[in-house]
Design an enzyme around this catalytic site. Structure first.
Site, short mmCIF file in Angstrom:
data_model
loop_
_atom_site.label_atom_id
_atom_site.label_comp_id
_atom_site.label_asym_id
_atom_site.label_seq_id
_atom_site.Cartn_x
_atom_site.Cartn_y
_atom_site.Cartn_z
N GLU A 145 9.94 16.43 14.34
CA GLU A 145 10.19 16.59 13.08
C GLU A 145 9.40 17.65 12.32
O GLU A 145 8.02 17.31 12.44
CB GLU A 145 10.16 15.15 12.55
CG GLU A 145 10.70 14.88 11.39
CD GLU A 145 10.43 13.31 10.73
OE1 GLU A 145 9.26 12.78 11.00
OE2 GLU A 145 11.21 12.89 10.41
N GLU A 185 9.88 2.20 10.52
CA GLU A 185 11.04 3.18 10.48
C GLU A 185 9.99 4.66 10.51
O GLU A 185 9.16 4.95 9.37
CB GLU A 185 11.54 3.32 8.88
CG GLU A 185 12.76 3.77 8.85
CD GLU A 185 12.87 5.36 8.42
OE1 GLU A 185 12.31 6.06 9.14
OE2 GLU A 185 13.48 5.57 7.37
N CYS A 207 13.87 11.39 5.69
CA CYS A 207 13.67 11.03 7.34
C CYS A 207 14.82 11.37 7.88
O CYS A 207 14.98 11.26 9.15
CB CYS A 207 13.18 9.51 7.28
SG CYS A 207 14.36 8.52 6.33
N LYS A 258 1.04 -1.07 -0.19
CA LYS A 258 0.15 0.03 -0.01
C LYS A 258 0.94 1.36 -0.12
O LYS A 258 1.48 1.91 1.03
CB LYS A 258 -0.86 0.13 1.37
CG LYS A 258 -2.09 1.07 0.92
CD LYS A 258 -2.86 1.69 2.07
CE LYS A 258 -1.92 3.01 2.89
NZ LYS A 258 -1.84 4.24 1.61
O1 TXE Z 1 2.28 10.10 7.34
P1 TXE Z 1 1.53 8.89 7.41
P2 TXE Z 1 1.90 11.52 6.75
C1 TXE Z 1 6.56 11.89 8.87
C2 TXE Z 1 6.69 13.36 8.81
C3 TXE Z 1 5.46 13.76 8.36
C4 TXE Z 1 4.70 12.87 9.14
C5 TXE Z 1 3.14 12.74 8.75
O2 TXE Z 1 6.83 14.11 9.99
O3 TXE Z 1 5.23 15.22 8.68
O4 TXE Z 1 5.05 11.74 9.45
O5 TXE Z 1 3.11 12.23 7.47
C6 TXE Z 1 -0.45 5.25 5.68
N1 TXE Z 1 -3.22 2.26 8.94
N2 TXE Z 1 6.88 11.14 7.81
O6 TXE Z 1 0.52 11.91 7.52
O7 TXE Z 1 -0.03 9.00 7.69
C7 TXE Z 1 -0.58 6.34 4.68
O8 TXE Z 1 -1.61 6.23 3.91
C8 TXE Z 1 -2.29 1.97 7.92
C9 TXE Z 1 8.22 10.41 8.05
O9 TXE Z 1 1.82 11.64 5.47
O10 TXE Z 1 2.25 8.10 8.42
C10 TXE Z 1 0.77 6.14 4.03
O11 TXE Z 1 0.68 5.17 2.87
N3 TXE Z 1 -1.58 2.76 7.20
C11 TXE Z 1 8.40 9.42 6.93
C12 TXE Z 1 1.50 5.97 5.10
O12 TXE Z 1 0.81 5.21 5.99
C13 TXE Z 1 -1.93 4.06 7.21
C14 TXE Z 1 8.00 9.57 5.93
C15 TXE Z 1 2.56 6.91 5.61
O13 TXE Z 1 1.65 8.05 6.02
C16 TXE Z 1 -2.84 4.66 8.27
C17 TXE Z 1 6.63 10.25 5.81
C18 TXE Z 1 -3.61 3.50 9.07
N4 TXE Z 1 -4.26 3.68 10.19
C19 TXE Z 1 6.24 11.13 6.54
N5 TXE Z 1 -2.69 5.90 8.26
C20 TXE Z 1 9.65 8.62 7.12
N6 TXE Z 1 10.04 7.79 8.13
O14 TXE Z 1 10.65 8.71 6.11
C21 TXE Z 1 -1.90 6.22 7.50
N7 TXE Z 1 -1.42 5.18 7.02
#
Ligand code: TXE
Length: 496
Positions: free
Chosen positions: A384, A249, A283, A174
């Site tokens: 972050e 991660e 990240c 996904k």
């Molecule tokens: O991430 P989400 P977001 C950090 C960064 C950013 C913050 C929020 O600080 O500002 O996270 O970003 C899926 N069950 N990083 O809101 O929501 C979602 O659809 C299953 C760090 O965009 O965590 C997407 O595919 N899946 C980071 C994925 O999770 C779920 C990179 C990431 O989205 C879900 C990105 C659920 N309940 C953001 N809710 C890194 N580690 O590099 C969301 N998703």
């Protein structure tokens, strides 16, 4: 009809016909329309993955056969690299050249795991008994949900898909709903390479809609997730019900320490790259600068000068050096992060707002920002931003530098610059982060493990360990000369 879900070896539209527009972060154009899975599509995908796994259709392949498949996929990605890079660039708004680097890294990732998989995995254990053969064997872990983010969409998915295939797992991918196109392309190549049906499945849609079953269904054995801390917590909670294996991660707040005896020209240039590359949506971004007090003014002045020169622009702007933020919501989040920092006492030296350049009027462009006079107690130092925002703190002693660098709940990466190699080594060892760069910042290789200490996550991707996440370890003890255990007395026993 839009048919971009891949379930049990078949390309499908969503069962309720729902579609989802993908917008360019550069100008809000619709760059693609993709299917948005329904709950029943998600359950079908889980069903397909579970059935394929339990059938043994793929688990019966040898490691060498699965490695050959992964090597073939690498070749196919390389063949299509230009069109994949175009899709990645359109979805993320990053420059085409950056997307090309990313796709090259994807190919390298698949090749790394193909090579690793072809090695011998089992080992004998010397148990000190002549009549016993004891072996450790590695088996595919099961069915995995592979959930990716939007900043390096295909690369982060590749870090999961390649080892899952080598291991023999079945899975559901996904990608982020904001950046789905490259995952669709990858799934087509996985199919073309001859992967058995049901092994690789693709579900598209927002996590809030399609995520719940992927992280809680009892038929899922492992969730591998890259994304935000809050979602990571939700996943841990859901996974607890059936004690799923987790690989997480969750980002970082990465200290970048510069001592006065460093090569300052290189340190400053790398600091600018570390903080502002991809507008900080990395990240491992080095957005937390920790600089020795005696060189603070010199270093900060030069970083501010350099930050002011960074040219922002979209995928087709050949002069651009960095792109937009991913979405309006993210732009608003970064803006409020900066405003809160100023309210807490941080000193805004440059940037701090979205770009007012008319060429950026329809895009989510945020100016490279430097916040000075920061303290560990401030929200901007601990959280972050995932935007182009550098915070600056000062130190006077080596112990202070280490203490500031470790004053965070995150632990993904960090950097240290010094001309004194013994000091740099001491600091590198003392920092509690998963990757430390000495006199450098940012490079990685698929051959080296990647992952976080503390709340930056659980487990490691890449390296050898990155394959281990998808394997179960079994010990087989074979007694070649069967005999009674003799533990309990057996007075009636006359011998057999
Ligand atoms: O991430 P989400 P977001 C950090 C960064 C950013 C913050 C929020 O600080 O500002 O996270 O970003 C899926 N069950 N990083 O809101 O929501 C979602 O659809 C299953 C760090 O965009 O965590 C997407 O595919 N899946 C980071 C994925 O999770 C779920 C990179 C990431 O989205 C879900 C990105 C659920 N309940 C953001 N809710 C890194 N580690 O590099 C969301 N998703």
């Amino acid at each position: 009809m839009v048919a971009t879900l891949f379930i049990d070896g078949v390309w499908k539209a969503a069962s309720d016909g729902a579609v989802h527009d993908v917008f360019s972060p550069h100008d809000q154009r619709v760059v693609a329309q993709v299917s948005q899975a329904s709950q029943s599509d998600v359950l079908d995908a889980i069903d397909a993955a579970r059935t394929s796994f339990d059938s043994g259709a793929f688990t019966s392949w040898s490691f060498k056969e699965r490695s050959a498949l992964v090597a073939k996929i690498a070749d196919l990605i390389e063949r299509d690299s230009e069109s994949i890079a175009q899709k990645e660039s359109a979805d993320t708004g990053k420059r085409i050249v950056e997307a090309q680097y990313d796709v090259a890294d994807v190919v390298a990732t698949f090749r790394h795991f193909a090579a690793l998989g072809a090695k011998e995995h089992d080992r004998r254990v010397d148990v000190g008994l002549e009549n016993v053969t004891s072996r450790i064997v590695h088996e595919p872990l099961g069915v995995a949900s592979l959930i990716g983010p939007w900043n390096y969409p295909l690369l982060q998915i590749a870090w999961k898909v390649a080892p899952a295939l080598v291991a023999g797992c079945s899975f559901i991918v996904k990608p982020s709903e904001l950046t789905p196109q490259s995952a669709i392309a990858l799934m087509g190549l996985i199919e073309e390479a001859g992967t058995p049906k049901g092994v690789a499945n693709l579900i598209l849609g927002p996590g809030s809609v399609v995520g719940n079953s992927l992280i809680s269904d009892p038929r899922i054995d492992l969730v591998s997730f890259t994304g935000g801390l809050t979602t990571g917590r939700t996943i841990m909670h859901a996974a607890a019900q059936t004690i799923k294996k987790l690989a997480l991660e969750l980002g970082g707040k990465n200290p970048h320490i510069i001592f006065a005896d460093a090569n300052l020209d290189a340190a400053i240039d790398n600091s600018v790259t570390a903080a502002f590359l991809h507008s900080g949506q990395v990240c491992s971004a080095g957005t937390r600068l920790i600089v020795e007090k005696s060189i603070h003014g010199q270093v900060v002045d030069e970083i501010v000068r350099r930050a002011g020169q960074i040219k922002l622009g979209g995928p087709d702007d050949l002069l651009a050096e960095s792109g937009p933020l991913i979405s309006q919501a993210h732009l608003e989040g970064v803006t409020s992060y900066v405003n809160k920092a100023i309210a807490e006492g941080a000193n805004l030296l440059i940037g701090g707002t979205r770009s007012t350049d008319p060429a950026h009027a329809n895009g989510w462009y945020f100016l490279p920002t430097v916040l000075d006079d920061c303290l560990g107690s401030m929200h901007c130092v601990q959280e972050e931003s995932f935007g182009p925002v550098m915070t600056v703190e000062v130190f006077e002693t080596e112990a202070q530098a280490i203490s500031i660098g470790n004053d965070t709940n995150f632990g993904l990466s960090g950097g240290v610059w010094s001309g004194d190699s013994a000091k740099a080594e001491r600091v590198a060892k003392a920092l509690r982060h998963g990757t430390i760069w000495v006199n450098d910042f940012g490079p990685y290789r698929p051959q080296a493990e990647w992952g976080g200490y503390k709340q930056s996550g659980i487990g490691r991707e890449l390296g050898e360990h990155g394959l281990g996440e998808y394997l179960e370890i079994k010990h087989i003890w074979t007694n070649n000369v069967p005999s009674r255990s003799g533990w309990f007395s057996d007075p009636g026993h006359g011998g057999a």
